[in-house]
Write an enzyme that holds these catalytic residues in place. Structure first.
Site, PDB file in Angstrom:
ATOM      1  N   GLY A 131      37.675 -22.368  28.712  1.00  0.00           N
ATOM      2  CA  GLY A 131      36.917 -21.110  28.213  1.00  0.00           C
ATOM      3  C   GLY A 131      36.188 -21.218  27.147  1.00  0.00           C
ATOM      4  N   GLY A 132      35.510 -22.349  27.094  1.00  0.00           N
ATOM      5  CA  GLY A 132      34.546 -22.517  26.048  1.00  0.00           C
ATOM      6  C   GLY A 132      35.064 -22.526  24.419  1.00  0.00           C
ATOM      7  CG  ASP A 176      29.302 -28.615  35.501  1.00  0.00           C
ATOM      8  OD1 ASP A 176      28.512 -27.584  34.794  1.00  0.00           O
ATOM      9  OD2 ASP A 176      30.359 -28.745  35.279  1.00  0.00           O
ATOM     10  CB  SER A 227      35.602 -26.249  31.055  1.00  0.00           C
ATOM     11  OG  SER A 227      34.529 -25.607  30.555  1.00  0.00           O
ATOM     12  CB  ALA A 228      36.441 -25.813  26.139  1.00  0.00           C
ATOM     13  CG  HIS A 275      31.750 -25.541  34.559  1.00  0.00           C
ATOM     14  ND1 HIS A 275      31.675 -26.926  34.098  1.00  0.00           N
ATOM     15  CD2 HIS A 275      32.639 -24.925  33.725  1.00  0.00           C
ATOM     16  CE1 HIS A 275      32.158 -27.134  32.785  1.00  0.00           C
ATOM     17  NE2 HIS A 275      33.074 -26.003  32.838  1.00  0.00           N
TER      18      HIS A 275
END
Length: 328
Positions: free
Chosen positions: A85-86, A270, A162-163, A299
């Site tokens: 979620g960045g 990605d 991801s994050a 991604h």
């Protein structure tokens, strides 16, 4: 007031910074409740447990395959998972993340502890890393029966998407220097699923796939780093670019010394693929045992495509099994 574009593929802001310093998020995904009822038809049980309810409002969602309660299969591997979620969006309860962890626990026959960490920009990095470490210290001394009765603390893996993969890596670097403090927890490997890293200079994939129409575009990457890095930092900060300024030298005295293995997963569609492959190559050059699992897609595809998720889980299972064999 300033805003940043939605990750849902439209022109609406996904987060608005209000004049008083607060934030308003426009999240397109629903949340799912935990499923602790043993009489339900769910193959995996889950429950929420607070860690730091007073100060940071952090906690975990624990996932336990239900068959473990009725069969004597012994204790299960422990996967400590960090969502994506960045660093600014989502939680352990966000439906795609909850479903992913459900499937992960079932497919691996593992206890999964999904960490709910503080989000930026209210809590900029390294707050999420601090929360990841706090979760490990909570787990090692927890009296929760789902952990004490069913999780094998000597067979633990750090994982993130991801994050969350960025978080798992930085927590891993810290944890590799605190092995004694984390006992009886013994981490054996780190699984980096679609690692979220960046930098100032654009890669070929970032230029080529900058606006692919998927969840993650280059402008959204930049926006999330602007919101999550320490104020005044550029994308060459070590939190964003672990290879900047010899940052990966840290693992020489950390993960390499303790013999952990690292798995890097990614997709060719990605825009971060060049950075992920470069990261894996640098780990290899630094002497850290690692392997890559690469395929077609975008991604975070495994959070939405069950077939892709099963392929990923098979690869993770093989990775974990190879570590067990290697250790013996």
């Amino acid at each position: 007031m300033s805003d940043h574009q939605s990750p849902a593929g439209d022109n609406q802001p996904f987060i608005v910074l209000n004049p008083d310093g607060s934030c308003t998020r426009f999240i397109s995904f629903p949340c799912s409740p935990s499923t602790p009822d043993q009489d339900s038809n769910n193959p995996v049980l889950s429950k929420d447990v607070a860690i730091n309810d007073n100060l940071c409002k952090t906690g975990v969602r624990i996932y336990l395959p239900k068959e473990t309660l009725i069969t004597s299969v012994g204790k299960l591997p422990l996967v400590v998972y960090h969502h994506g979620g960045g660093f600014v969006l989502f939680s352990a309860a966000t439906t795609p993340i909850h479903n992913f962890c459900n499937h992960l626990a079932a497919h691996l026959a593992a206890v999964v502890v999904s960490v709910d960490y503080r989000l930026a920009p209210e809590h900029r990095l390294p707050a999420a890393y601090d929360d990841g470490m706090e979760a490990l210290h909570w787990i090692k001394s927890s009296k929760d029966p789902w952990l004490t009765d069913f999780a094998d603390f000597s067979d633990c893996y750090l994982m993130g998407s991801s994050a969350g993969a960025n978080l798992a890596y930085h927590v891993g670097v810290r944890a590799s220097r605190q092995l004694h403090d984390l006992e009886p927890l013994k981490i054996k490997g780190v699984i980096l699923h679609h690692l979220f890293i960046g930098g100032v200079e654009r890669t070929g994939a970032e230029i080529r796939l900058a606006d692919t129409g998927g969840m993650l575009t280059l402008s959204r990457c930049d926006a999330m780093w602007d919101l999550s890095l320490p104020v005044g930092s550029s994308r060459e900060h070590e939190y964003c670019n672990p290879m900047a300024g010899g940052g990966l030298d840290d693992v020489m005295g950390g993960m390499k010394k303790v013999g952990w293995r690292v798995m890097v997963t990614g997709c060719y569609g990605d825009l971060l693929i060049d950075r992920q492959m470069g990261f894996a190559k640098m780990l290899e050059l630094k002497g850290v045992e690692n392997e890559c699992f690469l395929g077609e897609g975008y991604h975070g595809i495994e959070l939405y495509d069950e077939l892709k998720a099963n392929e990923l889980f098979d690869a993770i299972s093989d990775f974990m099994s190879s570590i067990t064999i290697h250790k013996h």
